[in-house]
Design a protein around this motif. Structure first.
Motif, PDB file in Angstrom:
ATOM      1  N   ALA A 181       0.855  -1.192   0.000  1.00 19.78           N
ATOM      2  CA  ALA A 181       0.000   0.000   0.000  1.00 19.78           C
ATOM      3  C   ALA A 181       0.887   1.236   0.000  1.00 19.78           C
ATOM      4  O   ALA A 181       1.556   1.525   0.989  1.00 19.78           O
ATOM      5  N   ASP A 182       0.917   1.950  -1.130  1.00 17.92           N
ATOM      6  CA  ASP A 182       1.758   3.138  -1.274  1.00 17.92           C
ATOM      7  C   ASP A 182       0.927   4.379  -0.973  1.00 17.92           C
ATOM      8  O   ASP A 182       0.118   4.814  -1.790  1.00 17.92           O
ATOM      9  N   GLU A 183       1.116   4.945   0.213  1.00 17.07           N
ATOM     10  CA  GLU A 183       0.371   6.127   0.649  1.00 17.07           C
ATOM     11  C   GLU A 183      -1.134   5.952   0.413  1.00 17.07           C
ATOM     12  O   GLU A 183      -1.768   6.739  -0.298  1.00 17.07           O
ATOM     13  N   PRO A 184      -1.755   4.924   1.009  1.00 15.97           N
ATOM     14  CA  PRO A 184      -3.158   4.633   0.688  1.00 15.97           C
ATOM     15  C   PRO A 184      -4.157   5.660   1.203  1.00 15.97           C
ATOM     16  O   PRO A 184      -5.316   5.645   0.806  1.00 15.97           O
ATOM     17  N   THR A 185      -3.729   6.561   2.102  1.00 17.05           N
ATOM     18  CA  THR A 185      -4.665   7.536   2.657  1.00 17.05           C
ATOM     19  C   THR A 185      -4.297   8.973   2.295  1.00 17.05           C
ATOM     20  O   THR A 185      -4.806   9.919   2.884  1.00 17.05           O
ATOM     21  N   THR A 186      -3.401   9.156   1.319  1.00 12.37           N
ATOM     22  CA  THR A 186      -3.009  10.498   0.897  1.00 12.37           C
ATOM     23  C   THR A 186      -4.218  11.273   0.357  1.00 12.37           C
ATOM     24  O   THR A 186      -5.015  10.742  -0.397  1.00 12.37           O
ATOM     25  N   ALA A 187      -4.342  12.538   0.776  1.00 15.24           N
ATOM     26  CA  ALA A 187      -5.376  13.464   0.287  1.00 15.24           C
ATOM     27  C   ALA A 187      -6.792  13.081   0.725  1.00 15.24           C
ATOM     28  O   ALA A 187      -7.766  13.645   0.222  1.00 15.24           O
ATOM     29  N   LEU A 188      -6.913  12.134   1.651  1.00 15.39           N
ATOM     30  CA  LEU A 188      -8.222  11.791   2.183  1.00 15.39           C
ATOM     31  C   LEU A 188      -8.430  12.508   3.515  1.00 15.39           C
ATOM     32  O   LEU A 188      -7.477  12.709   4.271  1.00 15.39           O
ATOM     33  N   ASP A 189      -9.669  12.894   3.807  1.00 16.92           N
ATOM     34  CA  ASP A 189      -9.916  13.539   5.095  1.00 16.92           C
ATOM     35  C   ASP A 189      -9.780  12.517   6.225  1.00 16.92           C
ATOM     36  O   ASP A 189      -9.782  11.296   5.989  1.00 16.92           O
ATOM     37  N   VAL A 190      -9.644  12.993   7.453  1.00 19.39           N
ATOM     38  CA  VAL A 190      -9.285  12.109   8.567  1.00 19.39           C
ATOM     39  C   VAL A 190     -10.339  11.043   8.826  1.00 19.39           C
ATOM     40  O   VAL A 190     -10.016   9.926   9.246  1.00 19.39           O
ATOM     41  N   THR A 191     -11.601  11.349   8.571  1.00 24.18           N
ATOM     42  CA  THR A 191     -12.663  10.362   8.799  1.00 24.18           C
ATOM     43  C   THR A 191     -12.538   9.204   7.817  1.00 24.18           C
ATOM     44  O   THR A 191     -12.576   8.028   8.206  1.00 24.18           O
ATOM     45  N   ILE A 192     -12.373   9.531   6.535  1.00 25.41           N
ATOM     46  CA  ILE A 192     -12.210   8.500   5.514  1.00 25.41           C
ATOM     47  C   ILE A 192     -10.904   7.755   5.735  1.00 25.41           C
ATOM     48  O   ILE A 192     -10.828   6.522   5.570  1.00 25.41           O
ATOM     49  N   GLN A 193      -9.842   8.469   6.141  1.00 25.17           N
ATOM     50  CA  GLN A 193      -8.561   7.825   6.410  1.00 25.17           C
ATOM     51  C   GLN A 193      -8.704   6.756   7.478  1.00 25.17           C
ATOM     52  O   GLN A 193      -8.202   5.634   7.328  1.00 25.17           O
ATOM     53  N   ALA A 194      -9.404   7.082   8.558  1.00 29.71           N
ATOM     54  CA  ALA A 194      -9.605   6.118   9.644  1.00 29.71           C
ATOM     55  C   ALA A 194     -10.380   4.902   9.154  1.00 29.71           C
ATOM     56  O   ALA A 194     -10.077   3.762   9.529  1.00 29.71           O
ATOM     57  N   GLN A 195     -11.364   5.126   8.295  1.00 26.46           N
ATOM     58  CA  GLN A 195     -12.149   4.013   7.762  1.00 26.46           C
ATOM     59  C   GLN A 195     -11.301   3.112   6.871  1.00 26.46           C
ATOM     60  O   GLN A 195     -11.410   1.878   6.947  1.00 26.46           O
ATOM     61  N   ILE A 196     -10.460   3.713   6.038  1.00 25.01           N
ATOM     62  CA  ILE A 196      -9.597   2.937   5.141  1.00 25.01           C
ATOM     63  C   ILE A 196      -8.615   2.093   5.944  1.00 25.01           C
ATOM     64  O   ILE A 196      -8.394   0.897   5.667  1.00 25.01           O
ATOM     65  N   LEU A 197      -7.998   2.685   6.977  1.00 23.80           N
ATOM     66  CA  LEU A 197      -7.037   1.953   7.809  1.00 23.80           C
ATOM     67  C   LEU A 197      -7.721   0.813   8.558  1.00 23.80           C
ATOM     68  O   LEU A 197      -7.176  -0.295   8.666  1.00 23.80           O
ATOM     69  N   GLU A 198      -8.908   1.073   9.065  1.00 19.68           N
ATOM     70  CA  GLU A 198      -9.648   0.026   9.774  1.00 19.68           C
ATOM     71  C   GLU A 198     -10.014  -1.111   8.822  1.00 19.68           C
ATOM     72  O   GLU A 198      -9.952  -2.296   9.180  1.00 19.68           O
ATOM     73  N   LEU A 199     -10.360  -0.751   7.588  1.00 22.54           N
ATOM     74  CA  LEU A 199     -10.690  -1.759   6.578  1.00 22.54           C
ATOM     75  C   LEU A 199      -9.477  -2.633   6.263  1.00 22.54           C
ATOM     76  O   LEU A 199      -9.582  -3.868   6.196  1.00 22.54           O
ATOM     77  N   MET A 200      -8.303  -2.012   6.113  1.00 18.22           N
ATOM     78  CA  MET A 200      -7.097  -2.776   5.823  1.00 18.22           C
ATOM     79  C   MET A 200      -6.743  -3.713   6.964  1.00 18.22           C
ATOM     80  O   MET A 200      -6.337  -4.863   6.742  1.00 18.22           O
ATOM     81  N   LYS A 201      -6.899  -3.256   8.195  1.00 19.26           N
ATOM     82  CA  LYS A 201      -6.617  -4.103   9.358  1.00 19.26           C
ATOM     83  C   LYS A 201      -7.576  -5.298   9.401  1.00 19.26           C
ATOM     84  O   LYS A 201      -7.160  -6.429   9.669  1.00 19.26           O
ATOM     85  N   LYS A 202      -8.830  -5.036   9.100  1.00 13.17           N
ATOM     86  CA  LYS A 202      -9.834  -6.105   9.121  1.00 13.17           C
ATOM     87  C   LYS A 202      -9.541  -7.156   8.060  1.00 13.17           C
ATOM     88  O   LYS A 202      -9.560  -8.368   8.328  1.00 13.17           O
ATOM     89  N   LEU A 203      -9.232  -6.694   6.849  1.00 12.78           N
ATOM     90  CA  LEU A 203      -8.967  -7.631   5.759  1.00 12.78           C
ATOM     91  C   LEU A 203      -7.670  -8.399   5.987  1.00 12.78           C
ATOM     92  O   LEU A 203      -7.549  -9.573   5.621  1.00 12.78           O
ATOM     93  N   LYS A 204      -6.685  -7.751   6.604  1.00  8.37           N
ATOM     94  CA  LYS A 204      -5.437  -8.437   6.928  1.00  8.37           C
ATOM     95  C   LYS A 204      -5.691  -9.566   7.925  1.00  8.37           C
ATOM     96  O   LYS A 204      -5.187 -10.681   7.773  1.00  8.37           O
ATOM     97  N   ASP A 205      -6.502  -9.277   8.937  1.00  7.05           N
ATOM     98  CA  ASP A 205      -6.802 -10.286   9.955  1.00  7.05           C
ATOM     99  C   ASP A 205      -7.598 -11.449   9.360  1.00  7.05           C
ATOM    100  O   ASP A 205      -7.389 -12.608   9.731  1.00  7.05           O
ATOM    101  N   GLU A 206      -8.504 -11.142   8.441  1.00  4.02           N
ATOM    102  CA  GLU A 206      -9.344 -12.189   7.849  1.00  4.02           C
ATOM    103  C   GLU A 206      -8.540 -13.126   6.950  1.00  4.02           C
ATOM    104  O   GLU A 206      -8.754 -14.339   6.948  1.00  4.02           O
TER     105      GLU A 206
END
Length: 330
Positions: A181-206
């Motif tokens: 993941a190369d800068e996957p949250t660049t230019a995203l607002d903090v709310t969307i950034q948090a959602q994207i990071l949480e999604l990546m953590k969830k998919l990694k665990d699954e």
């Protein structure tokens, strides 16, 4: 580290680009490993060699670039020894990448569904109808509402956060063993950034997916990473687990990065900065590559470039001062 759990093994990677004055090294002597289910963060300023390292792993270094030497093993298969056709079978299937800017990474002439389905049909052998079902399910998994409608949408009709979710869905469509993941949250607002990071953590665990996360944001590193590689001027200057890096940084560059991060608990804080800029690949200083910007520079730093030393604590540091502190080196 158990060898059976190692997904990616990079050893002494050297990547260069041909210029009018000859070949210049963008990445020099980079080595690290990533285990199943582990997130490795690669941090550093722009020009440090982070993205070139990622593109080298993906086999996307095009002329005038070349991997001069080194080894890139994906589950013991040396990717530097295979041809383009074999690489294409792995890319998107066993190894996938989320690029920094989704709008330029998605083809504006094809629908979202068409672009994600292409990889599924190619690598999993499904027909168009089966691939469509899988794509819609993927879009729902990454939190995209009205997935059936988005399937027929074009990239320019979606928001930045939605396009980034599409890129994650595309990268995970074949359940890769390694996700970059190369800068996957660049230019995203903090709310969307948090959602994207949480999604990546969830998919990694699954899926027990190994992740290489390239970022400038140390807050993202603290949230996501298990281990951290700090890069400067094409080399790794410090490598350790995330807790060690934040609690006790050894390299002056790592200290500078952490000191330049705002601290919410300090009022009227004056942010520190690292003087100077990262040198270009064709104008590296003699000796330690960080010496023009280092507050602790010595004569030895001006004459010799230190190697990456492994300390008895397990961390790795490229600095003469650490050696002179009297730490036991392995």
């Amino acid at each position: 580290m158990s060898e059976s759990n190692v997904v990616l093994n990079v050893q002494q990677l050297h990547t260069s680009f041909k210029t009018n004055s000859g070949y210049v090294q963008s990445v020099k002597d980079v080595s690290f490993q990533v285990q199943k289910g582990e997130t490795l963060a690669i941090v550093g300023e722009s020009g440090s060699g982070k993205s070139v390292t990622a593109l080298s792993i993906m086999g996307l270094i095009e002329k005038p670039g070349v991997i001069e030497k080194g080894k890139i093993e994906l589950e013991q298969v040396d990717l530097t020894k295979i041809n383009d056709k074999e690489y294409r079978k792995l890319r998107g299937n066993d190894i996938a990448m989320i690029f920094q800017e989704p709008l330029t990474s998605l083809n504006p002439l094809f629908t979202i569904g068409n672009q994600i389905a292409e990889a599924i049909k190619l690598h999993q052998g499904l027909d168009t109808k089966q691939a469509k079902v899988n794509v819609i399910e993927l879009l729902k998994r990454v939190g995209i509402p009205r997935a059936e409608k988005v399937y027929y949408s074009y990239p320019h009709t979606l928001s930045g956060g939605m396009r980034q979710r599409v890129m994650i869905a595309m990268a995970l469509s074949c359940k890769p063993k390694l996700l970059i993941a190369d800068e996957p949250t660049t230019a995203l607002d903090v709310t969307i950034q948090a959602q994207i990071l949480e999604l990546m953590k969830k998919l990694k665990d699954e899926n027990n997916t190994a992740i290489i996360l390239i970022t400038h944001d140390l807050g993202v590193v603290a949230e996501m990473a298990d281990s951290v590689a700090v890069m400067y001027a094409g080399q790794i200057v410090e490598f350790a687990d995330v807790f060690t890096i934040f609690a006790d940084p050894k390299h002056p560059y790592t200290q500078g990065l952490l000191n330049s991060t705002p601290k919410f608990y300090e009022k009227n804080e004056v942010l520190q900065s690292i003087k100077g800029t990262v040198p270009t690949s064709n104008s590296m200083p003699i000796g330690c590559r960080f010496n023009p910007r280092c507050p602790y520079v010595t004569q030895k730093c001006l004459n010799e470039n230190p190697s990456l030393k492994k300390l008895d604590s397990g961390r790795q540091v490229r600095c003469w001062l650490v050696e002179e502190e009297g730490e036991t080196l392995v």
